[in-house]
Design an enzyme around this catalytic site. Structure first.
Site, PDB file in Angstrom:
ATOM      1  N   ASP A 181      -1.820  13.360  -3.185  1.00  0.00           N
ATOM      2  CA  ASP A 181      -2.043  12.265  -4.137  1.00  0.00           C
ATOM      3  C   ASP A 181      -3.160  12.641  -5.097  1.00  0.00           C
ATOM      4  OD1 ASP A 181      -2.170   9.468  -5.182  1.00  0.00           O
ATOM      5  OD2 ASP A 181      -0.998   9.008  -3.394  1.00  0.00           O
ATOM      6  N   HIS A 256      -5.511   5.868  -7.415  1.00  0.00           N
ATOM      7  CA  HIS A 256      -4.226   5.801  -6.709  1.00  0.00           C
ATOM      8  C   HIS A 256      -4.318   6.393  -5.302  1.00  0.00           C
ATOM      9  CE1 HIS A 256       0.053   6.800  -5.907  1.00  0.00           C
ATOM     10  NE2 HIS A 256       0.328   5.808  -6.724  1.00  0.00           N
ATOM     11  N   SER A 620       4.808   3.472  -4.336  1.00  0.00           N
ATOM     12  CA  SER A 620       3.639   4.243  -3.900  1.00  0.00           C
ATOM     13  C   SER A 620       2.839   3.484  -2.849  1.00  0.00           C
ATOM     14  CB  SER A 620       2.721   4.540  -5.091  1.00  0.00           C
ATOM     15  OG  SER A 620       3.207   5.589  -5.872  1.00  0.00           O
TER      16      SER A 620
END
Length: 845
Positions: A181, A256, A620
Site C-alpha cells: 500500500d 490510504h 480498499s
C-alpha cells in the site's frame, strides 16, 4: 543518518539522470521499464518443503528474530541472503552479455517468487533480452492504483470470533499481515506495542527488516509493527517520484496505507477524535496480529507493477502469513488470459508458500465485468455498507426539513437563525464578475462581517470541491473568521449524481447533496428576502433555519447492501471479455464509511488533513477487513492452506441483511438507493462475510498449487506462458482442469452446452456429522446433486457430484445454490452461476 540521506540522494539523482537520458536522446528509442523472467525456477521452488497433506509452506527463515532497525542497501527486493546475492549476480551477468556496451539500468532483482528482474531499456533492447535462451518472458511494466469503530460490532466479533480466542487482547496474536500500500504512519497509537498489559510476542517465523530513514527513524518499528520497507525504483526511473510528497521511506504521505493497516490489525480501543468530536473507539479485526508494511504506492502517481512485484517478493521471503492488496491494475491485462500478469503470477507463488492473499475487487462498479481482480488463487473482496449511518438535516422557517450530510454539531435547540447567502454578503470590493467562485466561501476577505455574524452562511458546493480546488475546511475557516453561527452548503446543479462522504466540521453545518433539495432551500431563501428594486441588494433577511447536526450515529436494518462502486463479475478471462469459469468477487465485506487511522500528513482525503482518523469508502476498505478475519482463522487453524481459509470465509457467508431480507445491490451511481435489486453472486460472491461462522465452518473445500497449475495449463495455448512464469512444464501435469472443475467453494459455468457433471470434494474438520444436501437450480437449468445425504467423520472426504442440464437457450446469467446442512448445526453454501445455456431439446430463447 547522514550516510542514509546521501544514499537516498544518489538513488533519486540516478533516476533523474536516467530519465534525462530517456527523454533527450533523440537518436535512441524511448526507454521503458520491462519485467524479465528467467527459465530457472525461483527460490520458493527450492527452499523449504510442503507439509504433507496440506498446502502450507514452512518458510526457510523460521526461527530468526526480527531485525527491527536496518538500513537498506538500495531499492532491491533481496534481503542479502547468499542465494539472493548469487541470483542478482546472475542477472547482472546476463544483462552485460546481452546488452554489451549499451546503456541500461537494472531496477530490481526478483529471486524468491519470480526469478527475474526489472530493467529500464529500449524496446530494441527488450527484444534482445527476449531472444536470449535463458529468458522466459519479457513484459512491459504497467501502472496500478489504490482501489473501524463499529464494524467489529456489526460483524459480531466481541461476543463471537474474539471471544473464541480469549478476547480482543489475544485475537490474531502471532500472525503477520503484510500490506502492499502507501506505507504507514508509525507514530499512530493504532500501531503502538505498549497499549496492553500483555507485551506483544516477537513472531519467530518473520525475518523482515525495518528501514531507517530521516522520516522513518530508528524505533519506528516495534513488536506490533514488525517490518517496513518501500519500493519505488520503477517510479524513480520514470522521473515522476517526488521525494517531498511521496517520501522515500515506508512513511505514509497519503493516508490510504495507514487506514487499511488499522482496519485489519489496528490496536483495540483507540479513541476516534476528529475535529474535536469523539466518534467512539477503533479496533482492527485482528487487533493482536502483527503488521509488516511494503510500500509500493504513492500519493502523486499511484504505483507500478515492477515495484508491487518487488514488494510481494520481499514479503513472501520475509515469512508473512497474509498479504493484503488494496491495489488493482489501471487496465485489464492483455494476452490469452487475464491471469497471466506479473502481479497475479507472483501471488500464485505466494499462495504456494502458504500465504493467504486478499485483493480489493476495484471501485469500477456497478457495470458487469468491471472486476479488477481475476485469479482463483486470489481472494477478491467487494464493498458493502454496514448498518451505521450519520444523518444530518436542516429545518427551514417554513417547517420544511431537508436531509443532508456533515459530521457537525447542530445549532442551539429551539433557536432559529437567519440565513444569509454568501452572494448577498459581498463587500464593496468584491463582485461576482471579479470572482465567479466567490459563492464557495473560500476567502473571508470577500465578505461583509456585519452581515454574516451570528447567522447561517449559505455557500455553493461545486465541482471544484470534487477536484480539490475548493475545500470544506477553507469554507469553515471563512465562516469562523466572519463569526457565523454555522454554514450551509447547497449543491451546484451541474454536480450530478456525486456521492458525498460525511465530512467533519467543527462548527454547526450541513451539506445538501441533492440538487433538487438545494433548489427547495434557495427558493425558500429567495422568497423570504426583501431586495432593493434598483441595486437588487438584500434590504431584509427574513429566511431562518436550524441545523439538527450529524454527530450521532444511527443504525439501519437494510444492511449490508452491495455498494454501487463495488466492481462486479462475471470474471473476464481475457481482454475480449470472454467469461471465465471463476466466481468473482469471492464475497463482500464492510467498505463504506469506515473509520480508521490516518497519517498525520495524509492528503488522500483533504477534509481529514491533519486528523488522526478518517472515514473512507471503497473496496480498499473491504479487503483489509477480510485480511484481519483471515488472521483469526489462521490463528485458530495454523495448518490451514490459503484455499482452506478462503473456503471457511466463503461457505459460511451470509445471504441476508439484518432484517432477514435478501441482501440488495445498488445498480446505479446516481440515486443508488432508488436503483437496487437483490444481489447475485456476480455482485457479492458467496455473500457477506460471517466472521464467527468462518471460525467453525465444519466442511472445507481445498485446492492446491498443483490444481491451479492444472487450471492454467488447461487454457488453450498457455503452455509456453506457464513455463515462462513458473519454470514448470505443463507436461508434468497428466491432466488439466477448467475453472469449473477447480475445487472452489462455488461453481461457475460460462457456457453450459446441453449438460455437464461437476464434482466438489469436501473435508470434515469438525466432529462426526451427517449432512443433508439441498439446492435451488439456476433458471433455465435442471440439476441434481448426489448424494443427497451423507455421514462424514473428522478428517474424512466426501465427493459431491452435481449434474447440470440446460432446459432453454439463453445468454442471460442465472443463479442457484447448493446447501449442505449438518446435524450439528454446520451449514455450507455453494453459489451456482450459469451464464450461456445451450439446449438441444428446446426452441425457447
Amino acid at each position: 543518518m547522514e550516510r542514509i540521506s546521501w544514499l537516498l540522494l544518489v538513488v533519486v539523482y540516478m533516476g533523474m539522470v536516467v530519465c534525462t537520458w530517456c527523454q533527450n536522446s533523440s537518436s535512441e528509442a524511448i526507454t521503458a521499464v520491462y519485467i524479465v523472467t528467467l527459465k530457472q525456477a525461483p527460490g520458493v521452488h527450492d527452499y523449504g518443503v510442503l507439509k504433507k497433506g496440506t498446502n502450507v509452506f514452512r518458510h526457510g527463515g523460521s526461527g530468526k528474530s526480527n531485525r527491527m532497525d536496518k538500513t537498506r542497501d538500495g531499492n532491491t527486493s533481496h534481503s542479502g541472503r547468499s542465494s539472493g546475492s548469487y541470483i542478482a549476480r546472475v542477472h547482472d551477468s546476463l544483462l552485460r552479455r546481452a546488452l554489451k556496451g549499451e546503456k541500461y539500468l537494472k531496477i530490481y532483482s526478483y529471486h524468491y517468487l519470480i526469478n527475474g528482474f526489472a530493467v529500464l531499456v529500449t524496446p530494441q533492447q527488450a527484444g534482445k533480452l527476449s531472444r536470449r535462451r535463458e529468458v522466459a518472458n519479457v513484459v512491459l511494466d504497467f501502472s496500478v492504483r489504490t482501489a473501524t469503530t463499529h464494524t467489529p460490532q456489526f460483524l459480531g466479533l466481541p461476543n463471537g470470533a474474539w471471544a473464541q480466542h480469549g478476547g480482543y487482547d489475544s485475537a490474531g496474536e502471532g500472525v503477520v499481515i503484510s500490506f502492499i500500500d502507501t506505507g504507514i504512519d508509525p507514530t499512530h497509537p493504532s500501531f503502538a506495542d505498549d497499549v496492553s498489559d500483555r507485551p506483544y510476542p516477537i513472531p519467530a517465523h518473520y525475518s523482515g527488516i525495518c528501514e531507517v530513514t530521516p522520516d522513518f527513524p530508528s524505533g519506528s518499528c516495534n513488536r506490533k509493527l514488525v517490518g517496513a520497507r518501500h519500493f519505488a525504483a520503477s517510479a524513480i526511473t520514470r522521473g515522476i517520484f517526488n521525494a517531498s510528497q511521496d517520501y522515500a521511506s515506508p512513511f505514509d504521505g497519503d493516508g490510504h496505507g495507514t487506514h487499511t493497516a488499522s482496519v485489519a490489525a489496528g490496536n483495540h480501543g483507540i479513541p476516534v477524535i476528529v475535529s474535536g468530536h469523539h466518534f467512539g473507539n477503533a479496533s482492527g479485526m485482528a487487533p493482536r496480529s502483527h503488521i509488516a508494511v511494503y510500500k509500493s504506492l504513492y500519493k502523486s502517481f499511484g504505483g507500478f507493477a515492477a515495484d508491487v512485484v518487488a514488494a510481494i517478493d520481499q514479503a513472501a521471503q520475509d515469512g508473512v502469513d497474509i498479504i493484503s492488496l488494496s491495489v488493482t491494475p489501471n487496465r485489464r491485462p492483455s494476452g490469452i488470459a487475464t491471469f497471466f500478469n506479473p502481479i497475479d503470477m507472483a501471488l500464485l507463488s505466494a499462495v504456494k508458500a502458504g500465504i493467504f492473499v486478499v485483493q480489493a475487487a476495484g471501485n469500477t462498479g456497478p457495470a458487469p465485468k468491471s472486476i479488477s481482480s481475476f485469479s482463483p488463487w486470489i481472494f477478491t473482496v467487494g464493498a458493502a455498507a454496514h448498518d451505521r449511518v450519520y444523518h444530518n438535516s436542516i429545518i427551514l422557517g417554513n417547517n420544511q426539513s431537508i436531509a443532508g450530510v456533515g459530521l457537525a454539531p447542530g445549532t442551539d435547540k429551539d433557536t432559529m437563525y437567519r440565513l444569509v447567502s454568501a452572494l448577498d454578503a459581498l463587500n464593496n470590493d468584491t463582485t461576482i464578475s471579479k470572482d465567479m467562485y466567490v459563492g464557495e466561501c473560500q476567502d473571508s476577505k470577500s465578505f461583509e462581517p456585519d452581515l454574516v455574524q451570528g447567522n447561517l452562511l449559505i455557500c455553493s458546493y461545486s465541482i471544484r470541491f470534487v477536484l480539490g480546488l475548493s475545500t470544506i475546511k477553507q469554507a469553515i475557516e471563512t465562516a469562523n473568521n466572519l463569526s457565523a453561527a454555522g454554514i450551509v452548503f447547497y449543491m451546484d446543479p451541474f454536480v450530478i449524481g456525486f456521492q458525498l462522504n460525511p465530512t467533519p466540521m467543527k462548527i454547526p453545518g450541513i451539506i445538501i447533496p441533492s440538487p433538487d433539495d438545494s433548489k427547495i432551500l434557495l427558493q425558500y431563501y429567495n422568497s423570504s428576502v426583501e431586495r432593493d428594486g434598483q441595486t437588487k441588494k438584500v434590504v431584509t433577511f427574513r429566511a431562518t433555519a436550524s441545523i439538527l447536526g450529524g454527530l450521532k450515529a444511527n443504525y439501519s436494518f437494510s444492511a449490508p447492501k452491495v455498494m454501487y462502486y463495488s466492481a462486479r463479475g462475471p470474471d473476464p478471462e481475457d481482454s475480449s471479455l470472454t467469461d471465465a469459469d471463476i466466481l468473482k468477487p469471492n464475497l463482500v465485506a464492510p467498505g463504506n464509511f469506515i473509520w480508521a487511522a490516518w497519517s498525520c500528513v495524509g492528503t488522500d482525503s483533504m477534509e481529514f488533513e491533519g486528523e488522526n482518523f478518517a472515514m473512507m469508502s471503497g473496496t480498499s476498505m473491504a479487503a483489509p477487513h477480510i485480511a484481519g478475519l483471515a488472521a483469526l482463522i489462521k490463528q485458530n487453524f495454523p495448518s490451514f492452506s490459503p484455499s482452506a481459509i478462503a473456503s471457511a470465509l466463503s461457505t459460511t457467508a451470509s445471504l441476508y441483511d439484518k432484517s432477514g431480507g435478501l441482501i440488495m445491490a445498488q445498480r446505479a451511481y446516481a440515486n443508488p438507493d432508488q436503483n437496487q435489486s437483490p444481489a447475485t453472486p456476480f455482485d457479492m460472491g458467496s455473500g457477506f462475510v460471517n466472521a464467527t461462522a468462518a471460525l467453525n465452518p465444519g466442511l472445507i473445500l481445498d485446492s492446491s498449487y498443483d490444481d491451479y497449475m492444472s487450471f492454467l495449463c488447461g487454457i488453450n495455448g498457455s503452455a509456453p506462458i506457464v513455463w515462462n512464469y513458473t519454470g514448470q512444464s505443463c507436461w508434468a501435469y497428466n491432466s488439466t482442469v477448467s475453472g469449473t472443475d477447480l475445487n472452489l467453494p462455488s461453481i461457475t459455468i460460462a457456457t453450459l452446452n446441453s449438460s455437464r457433471t461437476v464434482q466438489r470434494t469436501v473435508v470434515n474438520i469438525a466432529g462426526n456429522e451427517t449432512y443433508n444436501v439441498g439446492w435451488s437450480s439456476p433458471y433455465g437449468v435442471s440439476m441434481k446433486v448426489a448424494p443427497t445425504r451423507f455421514a462424514i467423520a473428522n478428517g474424512q472426504k466426501q465427493v459431491l457430484s452435481v449434474f447440470f442440464n440446460a432446459t432453454i437457450n439463453s445468454s442471460s446469467a442465472s443463479f442457484g445454490r447448493i446447501g449442505l446442512f449438518g446435524t450439528q448445526g454446520h451449514v455450507a453454501n455453494i453459489p451456482l452461476s450459469v451464464i450461456v445455456k445451450i439446449s438441444y431439446n428446446s426452441t425457447n430463447s
